[in-house]
Design an enzyme around this catalytic site. Structure first.
Site, PDB file in Angstrom:
ATOM      1  N   GLU A   1     -12.211  25.927  19.941  1.00  0.00           N
ATOM      2  CA  GLU A   1     -13.243  26.498  20.817  1.00  0.00           C
ATOM      3  C   GLU A   1     -13.969  25.410  21.584  1.00  0.00           C
ATOM      4  OE1 GLU A   1     -12.575  27.023  17.666  1.00  0.00           O
ATOM      5  OE2 GLU A   1     -13.250  28.981  16.938  1.00  0.00           O
TER       6      GLU A   1
ATOM      7  N   ALA B   1      21.889  23.952   3.401  1.00  0.00           N
ATOM      8  CA  ALA B   1      22.937  24.002   4.425  1.00  0.00           C
ATOM      9  C   ALA B   1      24.145  24.669   3.812  1.00  0.00           C
ATOM     10  CB  ALA B   1      23.293  22.591   4.872  1.00  0.00           C
TER      11      ALA B   1
ATOM     12  N   THR C   1      20.222  18.598  -8.669  1.00  0.00           N
ATOM     13  CA  THR C   1      20.382  17.898  -7.396  1.00  0.00           C
ATOM     14  C   THR C   1      20.231  16.393  -7.589  1.00  0.00           C
ATOM     15  OG1 THR C   1      19.572  19.811  -6.192  1.00  0.00           O
ATOM     16  CG2 THR C   1      19.432  17.712  -5.044  1.00  0.00           C
TER      17      THR C   1
ATOM     18  N   ASP D   1      23.365  14.223  -6.597  1.00  0.00           N
ATOM     19  CA  ASP D   1      23.268  13.546  -5.286  1.00  0.00           C
ATOM     20  C   ASP D   1      22.462  12.251  -5.296  1.00  0.00           C
ATOM     21  OD1 ASP D   1      24.444  15.902  -4.633  1.00  0.00           O
ATOM     22  OD2 ASP D   1      22.773  16.677  -3.438  1.00  0.00           O
TER      23      ASP D   1
ATOM     24  N   LEU E   1      14.749  11.496  -0.969  1.00  0.00           N
ATOM     25  CA  LEU E   1      13.818  12.532  -0.513  1.00  0.00           C
ATOM     26  C   LEU E   1      12.653  12.037   0.342  1.00  0.00           C
ATOM     27  CD1 LEU E   1      13.559  14.680  -3.796  1.00  0.00           C
ATOM     28  CD2 LEU E   1      15.099  15.048  -1.859  1.00  0.00           C
TER      29      LEU E   1
ATOM     30  N   GLY F   1      19.086  23.341  -4.507  1.00  0.00           N
ATOM     31  CA  GLY F   1      20.451  23.521  -4.976  1.00  0.00           C
ATOM     32  C   GLY F   1      20.589  25.013  -5.261  1.00  0.00           C
ATOM     33  N   PRO F   2      21.841  25.490  -5.485  1.00  0.00           N
ATOM     34  CA  PRO F   2      22.018  26.936  -5.643  1.00  0.00           C
ATOM     35  C   PRO F   2      21.245  27.542  -6.820  1.00  0.00           C
ATOM     36  CG  PRO F   2      24.098  25.742  -5.972  1.00  0.00           C
ATOM     37  CD  PRO F   2      23.106  24.749  -5.490  1.00  0.00           C
TER      38      PRO F   2
ATOM     39  N   SER G   1      16.884  31.105  -8.140  1.00  0.00           N
ATOM     40  CA  SER G   1      15.870  31.511  -9.110  1.00  0.00           C
ATOM     41  C   SER G   1      14.515  31.717  -8.403  1.00  0.00           C
ATOM     42  CB  SER G   1      15.828  30.519 -10.275  1.00  0.00           C
ATOM     43  OG  SER G   1      14.607  29.862 -10.357  1.00  0.00           O
TER      44      SER G   1
HETATM   45  C1  AOF Z   1     -12.465  27.234  14.014  1.00  0.00           C
HETATM   46  N1  AOF Z   1     -11.700  26.639  14.960  1.00  0.00           N
HETATM   47  O1  AOF Z   1     -10.082  25.253  15.587  1.00  0.00           O
HETATM   48  C2  AOF Z   1     -10.438  25.552  13.266  1.00  0.00           C
HETATM   49  C3  AOF Z   1     -11.194  26.248  12.282  1.00  0.00           C
HETATM   50  O2  AOF Z   1     -13.745  20.262   8.569  1.00  0.00           O
HETATM   51  P1  AOF Z   1     -13.717  21.071   9.826  1.00  0.00           P
HETATM   52  O3  AOF Z   1     -15.001  20.961  10.610  1.00  0.00           O
HETATM   53  O4  AOF Z   1     -12.523  20.770  10.705  1.00  0.00           O
HETATM   54  O5  AOF Z   1     -13.636  22.614   9.398  1.00  0.00           O
HETATM   55  C4  AOF Z   1     -12.479  23.108   8.762  1.00  0.00           C
HETATM   56  C5  AOF Z   1     -12.574  24.602   8.531  1.00  0.00           C
HETATM   57  O6  AOF Z   1     -12.833  25.283   9.764  1.00  0.00           O
HETATM   58  C6  AOF Z   1     -11.259  25.168   8.031  1.00  0.00           C
HETATM   59  O7  AOF Z   1     -11.192  25.193   6.617  1.00  0.00           O
HETATM   60  C7  AOF Z   1     -11.267  26.586   8.597  1.00  0.00           C
HETATM   61  O8  AOF Z   1     -12.051  27.448   7.806  1.00  0.00           O
HETATM   62  C8  AOF Z   1     -11.961  26.380   9.933  1.00  0.00           C
HETATM   63  N2  AOF Z   1     -10.960  26.061  10.964  1.00  0.00           N
HETATM   64  N3  AOF Z   1     -12.165  27.083  12.700  1.00  0.00           N
HETATM   65  O9  AOF Z   1     -13.443  27.891  14.336  1.00  0.00           O
HETATM   66  C9  AOF Z   1     -10.708  25.800  14.661  1.00  0.00           C
HETATM   67  N4  AOF Z   1      -9.458  24.680  12.921  1.00  0.00           N
HETATM   68 ZN    ZN Z   2     -14.792  25.856  14.318  1.00  0.00          ZN
END
Ligand code: AOF
Ligand code: ZN
Length: 375
Positions: A46, A151, A193, A197, A201, A295-296, A301
């Site tokens: 915002e 894969a 795995t 292999d 990682l 792995g499979p 599971s």
């Molecule tokens: C929003 N707009 O773009 C995001 C939000 O530590 P801060 O200040 O970055 O806050 C993190 C928290 O804000 C996060 O856990 C989530 O609840 C909210 N994220 N909120 O209005 C944003 N990224």
């Molecule tokens: Zn915010």
């Protein structure tokens, strides 16, 4: 709202453990400003969008995929968004979904309404929640978002005869897998795995976005001291999850001396360490995205126990042609998207029974894969 989500997705890999958020400000049908949360600890969407406005946002409509935040708790990195929106005098805020963070959840909307701003919640709600499924998993359910990846050949095999390692996917697929590792907080494999292999990682050749925890499900502590994982434990965290039982402590010592963390967990089905406990342990360590290099046995599971949120299958045109080669797991999930990897094909499937399944929408990860393959 779609544009806001498109922008939000650009934060994938840099904003976690925060959610991905995008924001578009519209006046008389024209976009006058837009932005997204770019990096953990930096400005929220915002504020980015308000700052980018080419004319006054007074009376404008704000589209944002997540409820604007209003909290100022300890540890919060940036100033809350609601006061910024109020101060800018916007007329209306359209929200994709509420923020599951208990410090916000509904309060951001209430604060906007109280300030006399018109608010609408729930536009493209399913897709907005799906975009941040991993954030919901950790915040609401105390577990990471689980992606299972493997894969498979055209005849449905994941290795050669009797399970001997065989390179099934191509170079492009390997690059994509390493990039996915670089964007994950942890990677988990089964002991099978490791024994077959001897993988290391790591996210080789990729920009390191965050520390990658490497975990092994190893009920009987069979991991060899000379395995690459144990040998590289000093360079990045390795956790071995073994089944809690008496009389096994002595073998832990050499592992611990080499920097491996050994965690004993209560047994789940078939005597193996209970995967739900492993997931809870990882979430406690702040893991939002867990990649299971399955792995499979481990793969099937997790699918059967309903613990896979998402499956990435790399389908190769190669034919293994060996009857006793292990078969790929079977995932009865909905396909939501795919990308051509120059011959191989990456197919994304979502588990419709997951508690963080909200919409049949392809992930932000598939979007960067598409861009990566084109470039
Ligand atoms: C929003 N707009 O773009 C995001 C939000 O530590 P801060 O200040 O970055 O806050 C993190 C928290 O804000 C996060 O856990 C989530 O609840 C909210 N994220 N909120 O209005 C944003 N990224
Ligand atoms: Zn915010």
């Amino acid at each position: 709202m779609r544009r806001a989500m498109e922008l939000a997705a650009r934060g994938r890999g840099s904003v976690e453990p925060n959610p991905m958020v995008g924001c578009v400000i519209v006046r008389e049908g024209r976009v006058i400003g837009e932005g997204f949360h770019k990096k953990f600890g930096e400005a929220h969407a915002e504020r980015e969008a308000l700052g980018a406005c080419v004319e006054s946002p007074r009376g404008a409509i704000v589209y944002v995929n997540l409820e604007p935040c209003c909290h100022t708790s300890v540890g919060k990195k940036t100033p809350p968004c609601v006061p910024a929106l109020v101060e800018a005098g916007v007329g209306r805020v359209v929200v994709g979904c509420l923020d599951p963070n208990p410090e916000v959840s509904g309060r951001g909307v209430a604060a906007l309404v109280e300030a006399g701003i018109e608010v609408e919640v729930g536009v493209l709600e399913g897709e907005a929640k799906q975009l941040n499924a991993a954030f919901f998993a950790r915040v609401v359910h105390g577990r990471p978002y689980v992606t299972l990846k493997w894969a498979q050949s055209a005849d449905g095999k994941v290795a050669g005869a009797r399970g001997v390692r065989k390179q099934i996917s191509n170079e492009t697929a390997m690059r994509v897998v390493h990039e996915l590792r670089a964007r994950s907080d942890a990677i988990l494999v089964g002991i099978g795995t490791v024994l077959a292999d001897d993988p290391v990682l790591t996210a080789r050749g990729m920009e390191k976005r965050r520390p990658l925890i490497r975990g092994v499900m190893d009920s009987g502590l069979r991991i060899p001291l000379e395995s690459k994982l144990v040998k590289t434990a000093g360079e990045g965290k390795v956790i071995v999850y073994c089944a809690a039982q008496e009389g096994k402590i002595s073998r832990n010592v050499p592992l611990i001396e080499r920097g491996v963390e050994v965690v004993a967990v209560a047994r789940g089905r078939m005597g193996r360490p209970g995967p739900t406990l492993v997931l809870a342990d990882l979430a406690k360590r702040g893991v939002t995205h867990l990649l299971v290099d399955a792995g499979p046995t481990l793969g099937q599971s997790l699918i059967d126990q309903g613990l896979a949120d998402r499956v990435w299958v790399i389908r190769s045109p190669m034919v293994v042609g060996e009857k006793d080669a292990p078969d790929a797991p079977v995932a009865p999930f909905a396909e939501v998207g795919s990308v051509d990897l120059r011959g191989d094909r990456l197919v994304e499937m979502l588990n419709p029974f997951s508690d963080v399944f909200f919409a049949e929408a392809e992930s932000a990860d598939l979007k960067w894969v598409r861009e990566m393959v084109v470039s």
